[in-house]
Design a protein around this motif. Sequence first.
Motif, PDB file in Angstrom:
ATOM      1  N   ALA A 143       0.978  -1.100  -0.055  1.00  0.00           N
ATOM      2  CA  ALA A 143      -0.099   0.008  -0.210  1.00  0.00           C
ATOM      3  C   ALA A 143       0.654   1.143  -0.020  1.00  0.00           C
ATOM      4  O   ALA A 143       0.685   2.213  -0.805  1.00  0.00           O
ATOM      5  N   GLU A 144       1.907   1.113   1.010  1.00  0.00           N
ATOM      6  CA  GLU A 144       2.858   2.379   0.761  1.00  0.00           C
ATOM      7  C   GLU A 144       3.676   2.679  -0.444  1.00  0.00           C
ATOM      8  O   GLU A 144       3.745   3.872  -0.906  1.00  0.00           O
ATOM      9  N   SER A 188      -7.871   6.019  -7.290  1.00  0.00           N
ATOM     10  CA  SER A 188      -8.245   4.475  -6.930  1.00  0.00           C
ATOM     11  C   SER A 188      -7.227   3.754  -5.822  1.00  0.00           C
ATOM     12  O   SER A 188      -7.383   3.238  -4.864  1.00  0.00           O
ATOM     13  N   ASP A 189      -6.053   3.913  -6.481  1.00  0.00           N
ATOM     14  CA  ASP A 189      -4.734   3.078  -5.645  1.00  0.00           C
ATOM     15  C   ASP A 189      -4.851   3.777  -4.328  1.00  0.00           C
ATOM     16  O   ASP A 189      -4.389   3.036  -3.252  1.00  0.00           O
ATOM     17  N   ILE A 190      -4.816   5.149  -4.155  1.00  0.00           N
ATOM     18  CA  ILE A 190      -4.708   5.774  -2.770  1.00  0.00           C
ATOM     19  C   ILE A 190      -5.751   5.284  -1.751  1.00  0.00           C
ATOM     20  O   ILE A 190      -5.581   5.038  -0.709  1.00  0.00           O
ATOM     21  N   THR A 191      -7.093   5.610  -2.615  1.00  0.00           N
ATOM     22  CA  THR A 191      -8.227   5.408  -1.651  1.00  0.00           C
ATOM     23  C   THR A 191      -8.401   3.739  -1.048  1.00  0.00           C
ATOM     24  O   THR A 191      -8.388   3.553   0.130  1.00  0.00           O
ATOM     25  N   ALA A 214      -0.885  10.301   2.471  1.00  0.00           N
ATOM     26  CA  ALA A 214      -1.637   9.816   1.571  1.00  0.00           C
ATOM     27  C   ALA A 214      -2.933  10.596   1.402  1.00  0.00           C
ATOM     28  O   ALA A 214      -3.188  10.989   0.162  1.00  0.00           O
ATOM     29  N   LYS A 215      -3.415  11.046   2.513  1.00  0.00           N
ATOM     30  CA  LYS A 215      -4.812  11.713   2.476  1.00  0.00           C
ATOM     31  C   LYS A 215      -4.416  13.240   1.852  1.00  0.00           C
ATOM     32  O   LYS A 215      -5.155  14.142   1.036  1.00  0.00           O
ATOM     33  N   THR A 216      -3.192  13.839   2.238  1.00  0.00           N
ATOM     34  CA  THR A 216      -2.778  15.041   1.802  1.00  0.00           C
ATOM     35  C   THR A 216      -2.459  14.952   0.244  1.00  0.00           C
ATOM     36  O   THR A 216      -2.955  16.024  -0.397  1.00  0.00           O
TER      37      THR A 216
END
Length: 536
Positions: A143-144, A188-191, A214-216
């Motif tokens: 994920a990171e 999509s990858d981030i969420t 990631a949210k930023t």
Amino acid sequence: MKNLLKIIIATLILVSHFSCNDLTETVYSELTEDGYNYTSDEIYSVIGPVYQNLRGLHSHSGFSIMQESTTDILVMPANASGWDDGGIYKKMHLHTWNSEAPQVKNLWAKLYPGVLHANRIIEQLEGDVVPVPSDLSKESLIAEMKVARAFYYWLLIDNFGDVPFVTTTSQELPSSTTREDIFQSIVSDITTSLSQLSDENSTLMYGRFNKWSAKTLLANLYLNAEVYTGTAEWDKCISECNDIISSDKYALEQNYADCFTANNENSTETIFAIPYDEINGSGLYSNYTFHASSRYKYNLGTTPWGAGCAKAVSQFIDTYDPDDSRLDDTWEHGLQFAADGVTPLLCTYDRAGEQLNYSKDLPDGMYTTEDEGYRIKKFLPEMGAQYNMNNDVPFFRYAQVLMMKAECLLRKGQEDEAATIVSQVRERAFKDAPAKATVTGTQLSANSNYDFGYVENYEIVDNGDSSPVEYGGFYDELGYEFACEWVRRRDMIRFGTYSTKSWLSHKPQGEKAEVFPIPQTVIDANPNLAQNPDYE
């Protein structure tokens, strides 16, 4: 702290070298993945390259200077010490670059290796090539790396528009994918990665993507979604910003300058940092802005290059309130003295023997005297600094989250709420004049204070497009808070000034300039790619 960062980011067990032309891997050693057995102790060395690669973004001939010297804040004119270099810096100011511009090639060649590192690491983790320590999960590391890859692709679509979208280590020559499709894919990858990311704001996660960085990143994508896709996403941006704010993980520094010093790794304001170290993490330096005599102001272990080059556009400096401390925290100006505060520093070129005096006004953007123009000091060198500096770069900081939320509220018609946030950010900049910290929604919605126009011999001779800048007061606030933090180009495009307004020696070149061309070497090497419109 620095030793830990060295382990996480600087130590590389296997180094892959990538060609910026065809995006394929070139192996310079007989030691390959098939012949190497990883251990779980090497996990940070495995993920390190994707972060280490970011250190190349901040130079006088790549990403950082492209985001500023193409804007109404910064210019790089020639002077008696040189700095013409075939006109490569002037072309950034004039928006007359082409597909062979070195800055364009350097940016492409720095961003795609980050993508390819991420792809390789993801495949290694998914294929269990690299054992994962028991205190970590494979899913969290994947994920990171997906968020890190999304970060690189964000910069690619922001700067180049439609680009190759590669998510594997395939050797096939890719074609271009539309900016909108890449936007949707990386969102999509981030969420889908958020639930697996660490929510810790800790030493171990410093300089890495956690849930909040990631949210930023996601908020930045939503803030600029209308540019990338044609559809505004103000509410989604606000939602991400609210999550970060309510986490209580970050806070504004009491002093603006503390965000950028050589000892800023413990800043409460930094959400995502690119760590630098003069020995173990090189790449950040100030030699391209200061005059050579500035060596004696900071007792530097290196001499800045000639008379320096990167300078503030005087029309921007004129918009500052004189009580705004960000003026002094961002720009070196006035008479210059040695470290003792008494001995005058001297000019050595066209004004040889006179005291060095960084003056505000520029005759134009093409050529100046050796000491004309305010110089960047936001990332202030520490006393005795070497060529490479110790200042970490806060790529995302909490003030940006607040200002993103404020902008979205403003654009949604919630002026008073936006003004409350902007006033909060302004407070630390007006400690000596606290009443001035408060702004109103009406002020933020008013036209910009920037006196746009084409300059000759220190005077505006052609105003060019003089139409009001929508939300111009807020546009000005973004300049004061984030000058020389490599966001101005993006802000100008979003506010519609980048391709319409004149400043200094710049006249608008139209929407063509809102993306850079794909480097010609890349086009020549890959017949599947098409050049961006108007650059063919």
